[in-house]
Scaffold this motif. Structure first.
Motif, short mmCIF file in Angstrom:
data_model
loop_
_atom_site.label_atom_id
_atom_site.label_comp_id
_atom_site.label_asym_id
_atom_site.label_seq_id
_atom_site.Cartn_x
_atom_site.Cartn_y
_atom_site.Cartn_z
N SER A 83 5.27 -3.05 2.48
CA SER A 83 4.04 -2.48 1.95
C SER A 83 3.06 -3.54 1.46
CB SER A 83 4.33 -1.48 0.81
OG SER A 83 3.32 -0.52 0.78
N GLY A 143 -7.33 -3.14 -2.27
CA GLY A 143 -6.96 -1.79 -1.86
C GLY A 143 -7.07 -0.81 -3.02
N ALA A 144 -6.54 -1.20 -4.18
CA ALA A 144 -6.56 -0.30 -5.33
C ALA A 144 -8.00 0.01 -5.73
CB ALA A 144 -5.79 -0.91 -6.49
N ASP A 250 -4.72 6.02 2.64
CA ASP A 250 -4.41 4.72 2.05
C ASP A 250 -4.10 3.78 3.21
OD1 ASP A 250 -2.94 2.52 1.13
OD2 ASP A 250 -2.19 3.61 -0.61
N ASN A 274 -7.05 -2.41 3.64
CA ASN A 274 -6.64 -3.61 2.90
C ASN A 274 -6.85 -4.78 3.87
OD1 ASN A 274 -4.95 -1.23 2.11
ND2 ASN A 274 -4.42 -2.58 0.41
N HIS A 276 -7.04 -7.74 3.51
CA HIS A 276 -6.19 -8.91 3.22
C HIS A 276 -4.77 -8.69 3.72
CE1 HIS A 276 -6.39 -6.05 -0.03
NE2 HIS A 276 -5.20 -6.41 -0.43
N LYS A 277 -4.40 -7.46 4.07
CA LYS A 277 -3.07 -7.24 4.63
C LYS A 277 -3.16 -7.12 6.15
CE LYS A 277 -1.32 -4.31 0.92
NZ LYS A 277 -0.53 -3.11 0.70
N HIS A 283 -2.08 -11.94 0.95
CA HIS A 283 -2.18 -10.96 -0.12
C HIS A 283 -1.19 -11.38 -1.19
CE1 HIS A 283 -0.65 -7.04 -1.79
NE2 HIS A 283 -1.93 -6.87 -1.92
#
Ligand SMILES: Cc1ncc(COP(=O)(O)O)c(C=O)c1O
Length: 484
Positions: A83, A143-144, A250, A274, A276-277, A283
């Motif tokens: 994840s 992401g958050a 998400d 995300n 960065h992922k 990340h």
């Protein structure tokens, strides 16, 4: 077994007793001198002198090399954190971000930063196409932060429809990442936790029972955190939309789907990426990252300001504020250089490269799972799987894996699997590396509890107090010195 970190201290002596022996002094502890400060700033804001390290270049280079060798990173070996997606950051994206022309001041006139605006416009477009969305904001820095932004957009939408007060619930499956619950609560919503079905997926009947005219949003990760594709996604979207709610994607697991399927086509209304992922930039350590938010056309007017569009008068690009914008969620455009890296990565890989990356991420996860002894209760998974450490403590397993020269997976989450080892090798690892990882898993699986409880033995730091490390941050030696 592999352990090859340098152990030389500054005077050339080899620390031979393992972790406790290794210590790298601060530069000022090695040698320092007081330097007079001659500053144009007001006297009450400056010091008269400053203690600075007085060292030769080789001493400096070795200091930093030794520090890097005490650490573990994606450049040292595999990093299969489920994840959290730690994958190798291609160096060409760093080169692009380091170009002098990438260093633009955010306050520069629109006319003088047309290249940067073109890049951001291009990235909005790439992301919209990849996600099947109609409009994208690049502003959120993680992401958050994207989740929180997406929720505010949903709130603004419901308010505009006169349902802002009535829709006060957000539904989140129990397998979701903690940030989903936190973002919903932070935005002032009641969080309704949805238990997963026996197969680890959303149960449509349970969702039907939970969804109502109080539902603002249903937040879903697909594939979910067990790596399972939510096969009933079209029905799920129907249930949420019939209740008048919106469906949030998400994007943490988007690298399982690139070029294969698009959240927008599945019925999602809002999503974060995300970058960065999924695309580039490692990340970790809380960032810096970027969590752009994409939405379907009905929600575009609420996105954060500013966005980038083709200039209405003449050629080029311009910033603009969406009509009913929720405002700003970050300074200027967000984490600009992270966006540059994401753009460079997508442009270099292209459609085929991205599709191939996803296919390899899924292949690698399936190959690795097939090579290890630990049981993987939920299948068929995509780019990550969750094994169970069985009678062993997953946290101990993780610590012990460090002794085998590999980074451990994410542990103890999702809680649906007891003693979870959530593993995501990513697309970048070779078969040799996957075999090395599998060997480490199996070696640890065969060890006794005492060995595990005493691990790690071969790292610079042994067991640290992780809770205090997170809750009582000391980000500089000055703060430590002040406390002492
Ligand atoms: C499923 C999922 N959602 C959301 C997040 C939050 O993303 P970020 O760390 O970019 O804030 C994560 C982080 O790992 C995640 O795994």
């Amino acid at each position: 077994m592999r352990y090859d970190q340098a152990r030389w201290t500054d005077d050339g002596a080899e620390g031979d007793e393992g972790a406790d022996e290794r210590y790298e002094p601060l530069l000022t502890e090695k040698n320092s001198e007081e330097v007079e400060v001659d500053s144009p700033l007001p006297d009450d804001l400056t010091r008269d002198s400053l203690e600075l390290p007085a060292l030769e270049e080789p001493q400096l280079a070795r200091h930093y090399t030794r520090l890097s060798q005490m650490n573990y990173g994606v450049d040292s070996g595999p990093y299969p954190l489920g994840s959290c997606t730690m994958k190798y950051n291609p160096k060409f994206t760093e080169d692009v971000a380091a170009l002098p022309s990438a260093a633009v001041h955010p306050d520069r006139s629109e006319r003088s930063v047309q290249g940067s605006l073109a890049l951001m416009h291009g990235l909005q477009d790439y992301l919209a196409r990849i996600g099947g969305m109609d409009a994208v904001s690049l502003q959120p820095p993680a992401g958050a932060a994207g989740e929180f932004t997406g929720i505010l957009v949903a709130k603004a939408f419901h308010e505009a429809n006169g349902e802002g007060d009535q829709r006060d619930e957000i539904i989140v499956p129990d397998s979701a990442h903690g940030t989903n619950f936190a973002s919903a609560a932070l935005a002032g919503y009641e969080v309704v936790e949805l238990p997963s079905g026996d197969d680890g997926r959303v149960e449509v009947e349970a969702l039907e029972a939970a969804a109502s005219d109080r539902t603002a949003l249903f937040m879903l990760t697909n594939p979910n955190t067990l790596g399972l594709f939510e096969r009933d996604i079209e029905e799920i979207a129907e249930v949420v939309h019939d209740a008048g709610g919106l469906l949030y994607y998400d994007g943490a697991n988007l690298n399982a789907l690139l070029g294969q399927a698009r959240p927008g086509d599945m019925g999602f209304d809002i999503m974060h990426y995300n970058v960065h992922k999924t695309f580039a930039t490692p990340h970790g350590g809380g960032g810096p990252g970027a969590g752009p938010v994409g939405v379907v056309s009905d929600l575009a007017e609420f996105l954060p300001a500013p966005r980038i569009r083709e200039a209405e008068q003449g050629g080029g690009y311009e910033r603009f504020d969406p009509e009913s914008t929720i405002g700003k969620v970050h300074g200027f455009q967000g984490n600009w250089l992270v966006l540059v890296k994401a753009y460079a990565y997508i442009a270099r890989l292209g459609d085929e490269g991205l599709t191939d990356a996803s296919a390899k991420a899924v292949l690698n996860a399936n190959y690795l799972a097939s090579q290890i002894e630990y049981e993987v209760p939920f299948e068929p998974f995509h780019h990550e799987f969750v094994a169970s450490a069985g009678d062993q403590d997953a946290a101990d397993v993780a610590k012990r894996m460090l002794d085998y020269g590999v980074h451990p997976p994410t542990t103890k989450w999702p809680e649906i699997v007891s003693e979870a080892l959530m593993t995501e090798p990513t697309e970048i690892e070779s078969r040799d590396t996957l075999d090395q990882l599998a060997e480490a898993f199996d070696a640890v699986a065969a060890e006794d509890d005492e060995t595990l409880a005493n691990a790690p033995n071969r790292t610079t730091a042994k067991r640290i107090d992780q809770t205090s490390a997170a809750r009582n941050l000391r980000l500089s030696w000055q703060s430590l010195e002040a406390e002492e």
